[in-house]
Design a protein around this motif. Structure first.
Motif, short mmCIF file in Angstrom:
data_model
loop_
_atom_site.label_atom_id
_atom_site.label_comp_id
_atom_site.label_asym_id
_atom_site.label_seq_id
_atom_site.Cartn_x
_atom_site.Cartn_y
_atom_site.Cartn_z
N GLU A 9 0.71 -0.88 0.02
CA GLU A 9 0.13 -0.53 0.51
C GLU A 9 0.79 1.33 -0.07
O GLU A 9 -0.07 2.49 -0.66
CB GLU A 9 -0.62 0.01 1.15
N THR A 10 2.40 1.22 0.36
CA THR A 10 2.49 2.15 0.05
C THR A 10 4.22 1.82 0.59
O THR A 10 4.05 0.69 0.71
CB THR A 10 2.71 3.29 1.44
N SER A 11 5.58 2.62 0.49
CA SER A 11 6.82 2.11 0.46
C SER A 11 7.57 3.32 0.71
O SER A 11 7.52 4.28 0.31
CB SER A 11 7.38 1.75 -1.30
N THR A 12 9.02 3.19 1.60
CA THR A 12 9.54 4.01 1.67
C THR A 12 10.68 3.53 1.12
O THR A 12 12.04 4.41 0.89
CB THR A 12 10.23 3.43 3.52
N GLU A 13 10.32 2.92 0.44
CA GLU A 13 11.80 2.25 -0.91
C GLU A 13 12.09 3.52 -1.64
O GLU A 13 11.33 4.10 -2.15
CB GLU A 13 12.04 1.06 -1.68
N LEU A 14 13.17 3.48 -1.97
CA LEU A 14 13.99 4.68 -3.42
C LEU A 14 13.58 3.92 -4.32
O LEU A 14 14.76 3.14 -4.59
CB LEU A 14 14.78 5.43 -3.04
N TYR A 15 12.92 4.31 -5.28
CA TYR A 15 12.74 3.11 -6.19
C TYR A 15 14.03 3.98 -7.62
O TYR A 15 14.04 5.18 -7.47
CB TYR A 15 11.70 3.16 -7.45
N ASP A 16 14.67 3.69 -8.20
CA ASP A 16 15.61 3.76 -9.38
C ASP A 16 14.13 4.72 -10.24
O ASP A 16 14.58 5.47 -10.38
CB ASP A 16 16.44 2.58 -10.13
N CYS A 17 13.31 3.97 -11.05
CA CYS A 17 12.47 4.64 -11.35
C CYS A 17 11.26 4.61 -11.71
O CYS A 17 11.02 3.02 -10.98
CB CYS A 17 12.57 3.68 -12.82
N ALA A 18 9.78 4.88 -11.28
CA ALA A 18 8.33 5.02 -11.91
C ALA A 18 7.45 5.41 -12.94
O ALA A 18 8.52 6.16 -12.93
CB ALA A 18 7.88 6.03 -10.24
N ILE A 19 7.15 4.30 -13.23
CA ILE A 19 6.71 4.30 -14.85
C ILE A 19 5.15 4.39 -14.57
O ILE A 19 4.66 3.62 -13.46
CB ILE A 19 6.83 3.14 -15.63
N ILE A 20 4.44 5.63 -15.10
CA ILE A 20 2.92 5.41 -14.15
C ILE A 20 2.39 5.04 -15.82
O ILE A 20 2.20 5.46 -17.23
CB ILE A 20 2.55 7.56 -14.54
N GLY A 21 1.29 4.16 -15.87
CA GLY A 21 0.35 3.46 -16.72
C GLY A 21 1.18 1.86 -17.56
O GLY A 21 2.95 2.19 -17.96
N GLY A 22 0.44 1.09 -17.79
CA GLY A 22 1.01 -0.61 -18.09
C GLY A 22 0.36 -0.32 -19.23
O GLY A 22 -0.48 -1.65 -18.73
N GLY A 23 0.41 0.35 -19.85
CA GLY A 23 0.44 -0.05 -21.42
C GLY A 23 1.56 -0.38 -22.10
O GLY A 23 2.72 -1.19 -21.70
N VAL A 24 1.66 -0.93 -23.11
CA VAL A 24 2.86 -2.11 -24.00
C VAL A 24 4.09 -1.27 -23.89
O VAL A 24 4.95 -1.34 -23.47
CB VAL A 24 2.63 -2.36 -25.07
N ALA A 25 4.04 -0.04 -23.89
CA ALA A 25 5.33 1.39 -23.59
C ALA A 25 6.05 0.80 -21.72
O ALA A 25 6.76 0.67 -21.94
CB ALA A 25 4.68 2.77 -24.46
N ARG A 154 14.35 8.31 -8.01
CA ARG A 154 14.97 8.94 -8.98
C ARG A 154 14.27 9.26 -10.59
O ARG A 154 14.99 10.43 -10.60
CB ARG A 154 16.27 8.08 -8.97
N LEU A 155 14.04 7.83 -11.10
CA LEU A 155 12.83 8.96 -12.23
C LEU A 155 11.33 9.07 -12.13
O LEU A 155 11.63 7.62 -11.37
CB LEU A 155 13.98 8.39 -13.27
N ALA A 156 10.67 9.47 -12.88
CA ALA A 156 9.56 9.08 -13.45
C ALA A 156 9.45 9.28 -14.56
O ALA A 156 9.82 9.79 -15.25
CB ALA A 156 8.93 10.26 -12.96
N CYS A 157 8.13 8.37 -15.39
CA CYS A 157 8.57 8.30 -16.53
C CYS A 157 6.86 7.96 -16.93
O CYS A 157 5.84 7.58 -15.82
CB CYS A 157 8.57 7.25 -17.28
N GLY A 158 6.10 8.88 -17.50
CA GLY A 158 4.73 8.91 -18.58
C GLY A 158 4.44 7.88 -19.13
O GLY A 158 4.63 8.61 -20.45
N ALA A 159 4.10 7.22 -19.14
CA ALA A 159 3.25 6.16 -20.58
C ALA A 159 1.80 5.74 -20.77
O ALA A 159 1.05 5.29 -19.91
CB ALA A 159 3.69 4.54 -20.42
N TRP A 160 0.66 6.67 -20.22
CA TRP A 160 -0.23 7.16 -19.35
C TRP A 160 -1.44 7.16 -20.51
O TRP A 160 -2.30 7.07 -20.07
CB TRP A 160 -1.38 7.58 -18.34
N GLY A 161 -0.89 7.15 -22.00
CA GLY A 161 -1.89 7.18 -22.90
C GLY A 161 -2.61 8.82 -22.96
O GLY A 161 -1.87 9.36 -23.27
N LYS A 162 -3.36 8.74 -23.87
CA LYS A 162 -3.77 10.04 -24.82
C LYS A 162 -4.30 10.60 -24.13
O LYS A 162 -3.93 11.59 -24.48
CB LYS A 162 -5.29 9.97 -25.13
#
Length: 388
Positions: A9-25, A154-162
């Motif tokens: 439900e939550t995380s204290t870990e520092l991820y290398d990358c967060a990706i928002i959107g779970g389509g093929v990209a 550390r990084l965030a990527c937006g793959a949330w579509g149209k």
């Protein structure tokens, strides 16, 4: 196939990358990063598996890439397409070969498979999780979700579509009122057709829109179309009535839709689609897939271009995480590389998109292309890339 492991439900870990959107990209990017041993978290608002509005045609340019990241294409008995048909609203048709061709694979199966592979390689998959905000401070991102949980990366990527609520949160320039243009509605259904020609992709024009048909596994045919929203509004916002009064005026498209109406097939519909130019980086969030530039179906296909962008971005993210380039260099190099690789295809797709759905233009175009097959080859090359 079981669902990927849900995230905490939550995380204290520092991820290398967060990706928002779970389509093929987003999924192929998460899978590549996870295979490289990076800590990656992906957020998808829906729960796998589920259907998406999509043509479900994957250009063969992606075949080697998908095999390398673990998708067992050779074992999946997928339909292969080597022929192409396009028709004008009056039913005048052009038939042509597809040099590179493609495969048919449903998003219901592909997205679930990619999510499972990413989870198996250590990615955290947060499905059924809607991201409400992403903020950048002190060289890291804080991602907030509708459930009140927060994640850091550390990084965030937006793959949330149209389109998504985050476009407004990030004040993305393409939303400015001065850039408003035509809006479209997209519709998809799977049909059980006994007479659909094997190994063929069909594209049928109608007034202010066009419809694509192609085979997918299970003996089904994907039927997806895009229409100016004015067609829908003019027929009481009824998809069925719009199909009867507008799409079925094309005599080649009519029998397919009549079959859909006989079987009571229920379509998936999305609206508020625009094809305005977008930016690849906003507030330090790196965009890919439709979030980086809504991909007209006539650009080849969005799935292929989304995966291609994920491959391109993955290499640059790893350089940043290894300390070989700065954040500014990452953003500059990605923007430049994305434009060199994909911007031309997206622009070509938009231009063809503007012609398709115009009755006299498409009729004239089909007649010209039938006499000049080399021009058809040229246009198809504009909308397909090279293996990578």
């Amino acid at each position: 196939m079981t669902n990927p492991i849900a995230a905490p439900e939550t995380s204290t870990e520092l991820y290398d990358c967060a990706i928002i959107g779970g389509g093929v990209a987003g999924l192929t990017l998460a899978l590549q990063l996870a295979r490289a041993g990076r800590r990656v978290v992906l957020f998808e608002k829906e729960t796998y598996p589920f259907h998406r509005v999509c043509g479900e045609y994957i250009s063969m340019e992606n075949y080697d890439f998908l095999c390398r990241i673990g998708v067992p294409l050779a074992e999946m008995d997928l339909p292969v397409m080597t022929r192409f048909t396009v028709s004008s609203p009056t039913g005048e048709a052009l038939h042509h070969k597809l040099d590179i061709g493609g495969l048919g694979l449903t998003r219901y199966e592909l997205d679930q498979l990619l999510a499972r592979l990413a989870a198996e390689h250590g990615a955290t998959i947060c499905q059924g999780t809607r991201v409400t905000d992403v903020a950048f401070t002190d060289e890291q991102f804080t991602i907030s979700t509708a459930g009140g949980a927060t994640y850091r990366a550390r990084l965030a990527c937006g793959a949330w579509g149209k389109h998504a609520n985050l476009d407004s949160k990030l004040h993305r320039p393409f939303l400015e009122p001065s850039r408003e243009g035509r809006q479209f509605v997209a519709v998809k259904r799977h049909l059980q057709l006994d007479n659909f020609p094997a190994a063929t992709v069909e594209m049928h024009n109608f007034r202010d829109g066009y419809c694509g048909l192609s085979p997918v596994p299970g003996g089904l045919t994907n039927c997806s179309y895009i229409s100016d929203v004015r067609n829908l509004r003019a027929h009481g916002n009824s998809v069925a009535e719009m199909e009867r009064q507008v799409l079925m005026q094309n005599p080649l498209l009519r029998p397919y839709l009549e079959e859909a109406h006989r079987t009571g097939d229920s379509p998936i519909v999305i609206s508020q689609i625009t094809f305005r130019e977008r930016s690849t980086v906003d507030a330090h969030v790196l965009m890919l897939g439709d979030a980086a530039g809504t991909i007209a179906p006539l650009a080849g296909n969005g799935m292929s271009m989304g995966m291609n962008a994920s491959f391109l971005l993955n290499g640059l993210l790893l350089e940043f995480l290894d300390g070989r380039i700065s954040r500014a260099e990452l953003e500059q190099q990605y923007t430049r590389a994305w434009r060199q690789l994909l911007s031309f295809r997206i622009t070509a797709g938009r231009l063809i998109h503007q012609v398709f759905g115009q009755p006299w233009l498409t009729t004239a175009g089909v007649r010209v292309l039938k006499r000049l097959p080399f021009m058809t080859d040229f246009i198809l090359k504009l909308t397909h890339g090279q293996p990578y």
